[in-house]
Each structure stands twice: as C-alpha cells, then as structure tokens.
Design a protein around this motif. Structure first.
Motif, short mmCIF file in Angstrom:
data_model
loop_
_atom_site.label_atom_id
_atom_site.label_comp_id
_atom_site.label_asym_id
_atom_site.label_seq_id
_atom_site.Cartn_x
_atom_site.Cartn_y
_atom_site.Cartn_z
N GLY A 1 0.78 -1.22 0.00
CA GLY A 1 0.00 0.00 0.00
C GLY A 1 0.81 1.28 0.00
O GLY A 1 0.24 2.36 0.18
N PRO B 1 -4.29 5.75 2.99
CA PRO B 1 -5.10 5.80 1.76
C PRO B 1 -5.70 7.17 1.48
O PRO B 1 -6.17 7.41 0.37
CB PRO B 1 -6.20 4.76 2.02
CG PRO B 1 -6.26 4.60 3.51
CD PRO B 1 -4.87 4.84 4.00
N ARG C 1 -4.54 8.97 -1.71
CA ARG C 1 -4.82 8.45 -3.05
C ARG C 1 -5.63 9.41 -3.90
O ARG C 1 -5.44 9.49 -5.10
CB ARG C 1 -5.56 7.11 -2.96
CG ARG C 1 -4.70 5.97 -2.47
CD ARG C 1 -5.47 4.65 -2.50
NE ARG C 1 -4.65 3.55 -2.06
CZ ARG C 1 -3.84 2.85 -2.84
NH1 ARG C 1 -3.78 3.16 -4.13
NH2 ARG C 1 -3.14 1.86 -2.38
#
Length: 802
Positions: free
Chosen positions: A140, A172, A175
């Motif tokens: 990730g 995240p 992103r």
C-alpha cells in the motif's frame, strides 16, 4: 516510462525525405544543454560552475575566431566553428540554469533537517498523481511528488523554500489527491537518492490536511479519468486494465503479468503517455478537418484545441507537457509541409524543456521520446523510400520503417536500462500498429462521453477492448518466444557500446556489399543460435521457484517475480559472487532485497545486488546487531536510491506472484548463543504454490520459540533453505514441523566451521528430504514440474570457477 516509439495512425506518418542534408545547426546546442544538465544533477553546483566558466571562455574564443577577430582562421574553423560556439552556448545556458536550481535544492536549512531525519510539518503543493509502489517493502505504499512551500522544524522555526519534495506514505487518504492540490502534512524528513532536483523525502503515516481544491483543469481531468475507469470496469481484466494505460497512462488496474509481457516485447511505451498519443489524437482531428475541407488556420485551431484538451485529460504534468511537445513536432512539420524545420524544432524543444525543467535530462522517458522522434525524422523517411524503390507498397513501407527506426534509435537507452536487447520488439510493434490508433481514439471518446452518457462510454470502451485484446495477445506470445531477448551489458557502458555498434553499422551498410554481408551474418547467427537455445535452455531451469546461490560461506537466495525481476534474500559475503549469480539468472531488477540479519556473510555482498540493476526497497529486521553490518546495508541502499523498511513477525509482503510472510523472530531474543543469529528474519515464501522456508541463521533458541508459537501446519514447507549453513545448532522439533521435500544448504567450500553437520544431513535425509549443498553442487534450484517438485544444480561452486 513515458517515452517510446512514435506510432503512425491514419494519415500521420513520417516526414517526407529530402535530398538535402538534415539541418543540424541547433543539434550541438541541444545535446550540450542536455548533457550539461545531466552532469549537473550528479556533480552538484560547485563543479558545474567551474565547467560553465570554462565553457564560457571557450565560447568567447570560438566566437572571435568566427568573426575574424584573432587573425585568419582556417577554412575548417570558418565552416565548423559554429558547432563549437553552439556547444559552448548550450553548456553555459544549461550550467547556469541548473546551478541555480541545485543551489536552491541543497539549501543548508533543509539539507540539515533531512540529514537529522527531523520531524517536520510541511506545506505542499501536489505536482503529479500519487503512484502506488507495488514492489515496496510495505504493502500500500504511495509515492507523491510535491512542491514544498514552507517547512516547520521541530523547534518551530519556519523555512520558506520552493523545492521538490517526495512523500512516502501508506495512508489511503493520499490516493485521491489531484495535481495542484495544496495541503499540510506531518512526517519525518530523509535524504533523497540524488541525481534529480528532489531536496528531501518526507515519510508519513498520517493523512494530509487539504486546503481548498485544485484547479478546474485538474478536476475535469480527474472526472474524465474516473469515468474511463468506470467504463472499463465490466471488461475482462487484461484489456480492461490496458485500455486506461493506452489512453491516459493509468496502469493502476493493469495485471502484473501483462505488464511483464509488454516489457519483454519492447512494448512498454504503450502503457504510458508519449508523443505518439498526441500524434494519434491530434492527427485524427487533422484528418477530419482536411476531410471537411477546412482551411489551414481553422485546421490548426482545431488541432490546438484537441491538443490542449488531451493534455487536460491526461493531466498537465511535466511528463505530459514534454510528450505533447515531442508529438506536436512531427505533426507541425507534416501539416506545414516543411520537413527541414522539424529537426531544428526538435532541437529547440529539447533545449527549452531542459532549461525550464533540468530534471528531464535524467528521465529515461525524455531520452526515449527525443530519440524516437529523431529516428522518425532522420531514419524512417530514407528507409521508407528505400523500401518503396525495391517494390514494397507505400503503406507497408512506412509501417515497416517507423517502428524499425524508432526501435533502433531507442535501443541503446533500453539496453542500458534493461540489460537486454529485444529481437521481437520490431515485429511486435509492427503487428501492434493497426490496433493502437483505434484503441486510443475510442478510449478518448469513452472518457469524454463518460460524464454525459455512461452507457455510451461503456459501449465505446467495449469497442476499444478488441484492439486492446490484440495488443495483449501480441505481448503474451512475443514474451514467450525462445531467444526473444539477448543479454547485454547494462548501465552507461552497455548503452555506449550499443550506440557505437549502431553508428558503425549504419555507416557500414551504406555499401551494398557490407549490407548483404550483415544480412547473411545476422540470419546465420539467429538460425545457428536458436536451435541451441531451444534444446539447451541453460540456467535458470524452466519452472524454477527458488535458487540458492553458490556464494561461498554465506547466504543469497533468489525468488522469481517475473522475467528479469526477482526478490533477493541476503547478499552473501562479497559483491562479485552474488552479482554473478543474479547475472546468470538474468535478474535486472530487484523489487525487494531482504536482509535476514547483519552478519558479514549475509550483507558483505550487498553492493553486488545493486551493481547494474535497480533495487526498489530493502527490508531489514528490527534488531540492529551488529551495527557495522547495518551501516553497510544503509550505505548501499542510500547510494542505490532504495527505500529502507523494517518488519516484524506476522507482517506480509506480497511482491507480484511472490508472497512473503514473516514468521520470526516471534519476539526479541537475548542471552542466546548468538543473539544476531537468533533474531534472524524467518520468511515463509510462496511461489507458484510452492512453500519455501527461509530461516536465515536461526539457531536452536529461535527455532524452538517459533515451534512454540506456531499454529498447526504453519511451518510446513516444501523447500527448506537450511539454517546457518547446516550447523549443528538445529532444533529437531523445528525440522519435524517443516518436513521439507527438498533441503538446500548454502555453505562454503573448505570452511573451518565444520559446516554442514553430518548428523543434520542424515536427519534431513531420513525425513525424506532430498539434500543438496552449494559447496559441491554449485547454484541450486527447486523446480516446479508437471510431475511435482524437482531440483536442478548448476554444478560450478563458488571458488571453483574456471
């Protein structure tokens, strides 16, 4: 990679050839500016200023010669003196431009905080889309290119500076960021790899604090790109993942297997935005304008609108602007009917781009774009006309000349990067030509239509998936042709060698006798070598899942990720041995290097893993003992521009088709016979369904601790890399839990430690394992076959090579 071979589509072809020599008056200026910027990125501001001052003096002398101010120069000086002046001007301009940037990059306040790995708060502006790093040591991981506005140090002092900052994060929330987005982030600074204009690296695990929204152009691009992804979602994985890459360079859904097939067949440029994308889209608009009998000014205006719109769609990052510039050159020359203006325009574009953004000088995509465009302008017209004189139809002649010229021009850079020369690249790209334009145009239309009519966008994406499927088939079949790629020296020496051979060949084949001789020798070489490559596959054996290298008294284990790419666990005692093993395996890229512990027989050769190949990340244990070994690894990673990570028991690190699970140490062990050995990382690797246990130098204490903590069947493995070179310090309960079918012992010839232990070898054999050892068998491989698990040995142990 954003460079690549230009692709013809419709009426967009090579520029007509002329009998007069090409106009190279600006070539010296462009090449000098390019090379000076590249040297400056690695040398720094101080040496660059010395070179710039010297070049300025030589340029002045050369200019005076041309003006006749220093007497009567020779005719050669009068004729060619402008070359020296142009080169000198290129050095001076690029030297001054990049020296100013380097002075800002290396400003003492930011450099000091980076070297201290200080905790800071940074105000940033996003420069490009966040990119996932699939091969990093932490799943990730995202890489975000940003521009620093303000930095607040741990003492509260603020530093205002406009420099480039790379952000590494696993959160995240990063992103969804768009270029142009302003934000604030907390993290720890680190020293960059060097060789570019990045001032520091910010590592953060937290989300960013956003300030406002990005520009309307970036928001529009985000909407269209997301719409294209939604339109491709119902498609099969391979063409559905490839289509966004063809259209806008978005490879987030591209399966790794397809990506490797494209790499092996020299079609990687299709997965990124290059000048040919611009040529296809704008060329289609130009054809429509000519079909509608639009005047020159109206046609130019429509092409300009299409160019701006396409740049907005794929995001106006520096790489896209560069691609738009390169792609527009050929079209401008073709539309204007002035092919002699194309080369000066190319040289001027190179000079301007390098002066505006010196970091492009070190970008392989920039080199490939420039070289491919140059090949299109210099080589392709003459080759096309030569084929037509020999009776080849015009369309076929152009289709043959374009990929061949582009591949020949780009070959040295590709060889330097990959360490291979592809024999299937030209035919593969030739077969791909008919599919590229329809896939690109239909994909762009699907993206534009997605916000208005999602159903229509899905239909257009379905139509585009058929030519995309053809490209997948070409790459898949080409990657599996025997002898499709040949090994070649990597790095700068390999690129220069192929450049010299290419130039010599181009000069030599101008003579008919030499041309026929080269053709005969080339065909004979291929026909003579191919049967040998088919019958004797060589090393590594087909279907290999792990290789234990013969590196003497030390460990080096290789796990295949894809052709040319592998995970490496430990590096042996000296660089030459592990480098030789990786070269024999054809490993050109290491997405992850794992260090089990820091003893010299595992880290002494770490520089050999980096030699001539890219290493993305290095994974290390939390234990730092001994510190000297840790510093060796850290220095090699810093010099090789690889990210450094630590890991703990229970962590999983998937790298392509290789799955790594950390089993040990289950907890820090102290007071054992050898604490560094008993805190070795113990990995369970799964490759093609085969379980491989890699226990480093774990001895009795760590092995016993893992047995006590393991769940039933957790330690079971098909292949065991025997711990600590087969020493007697083994826990038999651990061996019973593993129950391997194959046991591979890395051990040095004539070592004084009594390794491997005869009792241990006997115990493994009684348990049903087939035991091989590197001191007698050389490199060892476990192979998955249709009949089960097999073994292969290379038979040349380290220290016994002829």
């Amino acid at each position: 990679m954003s460079g690549g071979a230009p692709r013809p589509s419709g009426g967009v072809g090579v520029v007509p050839a002329e009998t007069s020599p090409p106009d190279l008056r600006l070539a010296g200026l462009a090449v000098a500016a390019w090379l000076t910027a590249l040297a400056g990125l690695h040398l720094g501001a101080g040496p660059l200023l010395v070179v710039t001052v010297a070049a300025a003096g030589l340029t002045t002398v050369g200019a005076l010669h041309l003006l006749g101010g220093l007497g009567h120069p020779r005719a050669a000086v009068r004729r060619y003196g402008w070359i020296a002046v142009a080169v000198g001007l290129g050095v001076v301009c690029a030297g001054a431009a990049i020296a100013a940037r380097l002075a800002i990059r290396d400003a003492p306040p930011i450099r000091a905080l980076a070297e201290q790995r200080a905790s800071v708060t940074a105000d940033l502006v996003v420069r490009d889309d966040p990119r996932p790093i699939r091969s990093a040591g932490r799943p990730g991981m995202l890489l975000v290119s940003t521009e620093l506005v303000r930095l607040t140090g741990p003492d509260g002092r603020r530093v205002d500076a406009s420099v480039r900052l790379l952000v590494l994060t696993t959160d995240p929330a990063w992103r969804g960021l768009l270029p142009g987005q302003r934000l604030t982030a907390d993290g720890r600074l680190g020293v960059p790899r060097g060789g570019d204009l990045t001032a520091a690296v910010l590592s953060t695990d937290g989300p960013p604090e956003r300030h406002g929204a990005s520009s309307w152009a970036q928001r529009a691009a985000g909407t269209l790109r997301a719409g294209l992804q939604r339109a491709c979602a119902p498609l099969p994985d391979d063409p559905g993942g490839l289509l966004p890459g063809l259209v806008v360079g978005d490879t987030s859904r591209l399966p790794p297997a397809v990506e490797e097939d494209f790499r092996a067949t020299g079609m990687t440029h299709l997965n990124a935005v290059s000048g040919s994308n611009v040529a296809i889209v704008v060329g289609a608009v130009l054809l429509l304008a000519r079909w509608a009998r639009a005047g020159p000014w109206l046609a130019a205006g429509l092409c300009g609108v299409a160019l701006v719109g396409f740049v907005i769609l794929v995001r106006p990052s520096p790489s896209v602007v560069r691609a738009a510039t390169m792609g527009a050159i050929g079209l401008a020359a073709l539309a204007a009917g002035r092919p002699r203006a194309a080369l000066p325009a190319l040289a001027a574009a190179v000079t301007v781009l390098v002066l505006v953004d010196p970091e492009l000088a070190g970008d392989p995509g920039f080199a490939l774009s420039v070289l491919a465009t140059g090949g299109l302008l210099l080589l392709a017209p003459r080759w096309r006309d030569g084929l037509r004189r020999r009776g080849v139809p015009p369309g076929l002649a152009e289709a043959l000349a374009v990929p061949a010229a582009a591949q020949l021009a780009c070959g040295p850079v590709v060889a330097g990067i990959s360490g291979t020369v592809s024999l299937v690249a030209v035919p593969a790209n030739l077969l791909a030509v008919p599919a590229i334009a329809p896939a690109t145009v239909l994909g762009v239309l699907a993206a534009v239509m997605s916000p208005i009519w999602p159903g229509g966008a899905e239909f257009l994406a379905w139509l585009a998936s058929w030519p995309a499927w053809w490209l997948v088939v070409i790459a898949h079949q080409g990657a599996r042709l025997p002898g499709g790629t040949l090994p070649w020296p990597g790095g700068v020496p390999g690129a220069l060698l192929l450049t010299a051979l290419t130039v010599a060949l181009l000069i030599a084949v101008r003579r008919p006798l030499v041309r026929r001789l080269v053709a005969v020798v080339g065909v004979a070489s291929v026909l003579g070598a191919l049967p040998v490559r088919l019958v004797f596959a060589g090393w590594p054996p087909p279907g290999w899942v792990v290789v234990v290298c013969a590196v003497g008294q030390g460990d080096a284990v290789v796990l295949p990720v894809a052709p040319g790419r592998a995970v490496v666990v430990d590096a042996g005692p000296e660089p030459g041995a592990v480098d030789g093993c990786l070269r024999r395996l054809g490993v050109r890229e290491v997405p992850l290097l794992v260090i089990s512990h820091f003893h010299a027989d595992h880290v002494g050769g770490v520089a050999g893993v980096f030699r001539g190949r890219r290493v993305d990340a290095v994974l290390m244990p939390s234990s730092t003992d001994p510190d000297s070994g840790r510093e060796v690894v850290r220095a090699a990673a810093t010099a090789g521009r690889a990210a450094l990570f630590t890991t703990v028991s229970g962590a999983r690190h998937p790298i392509g088709d290789v799955d790594l699970l950390v089993l040990g140490p289950p907890y820090p062990l102290a007071g054992t016979r050898s604490d560094p050995n008993n805190n070795s990382l113990v990995l369970l690797a799964t490759v093609a369904g085969v379980r491989i246990l890699l226990p480093g130098d774990a001895e009795t204490e760590e092995q016993h601790a893992m047995v006590a903590r393991a769940t039933p069947g957790q330690l079971r493995a098909d292949v065991l890399k025997v711990a600590h070179h087969g020493s007697a310090y083994q826990d038999f309960g651990f061996l019973d839990a593993v129950r391997p079918s194959v046991a591979l012992v890395p051990v040095g010839t004539g070592n004084t430690y009594g390794h491997p232990s005869p009792g241990l070898l006997a115990r493994l054999s009684r348990g049903g394992a087939r035991v091989l050892r590197t001191d007698t068998d050389g490199d060892l491989a476990a192979v998955r076959t249709s009949h089960g698990l097999g073994v292969a040995r290379r038979g040349v142990p380290a220290g016994r090579r002829p």
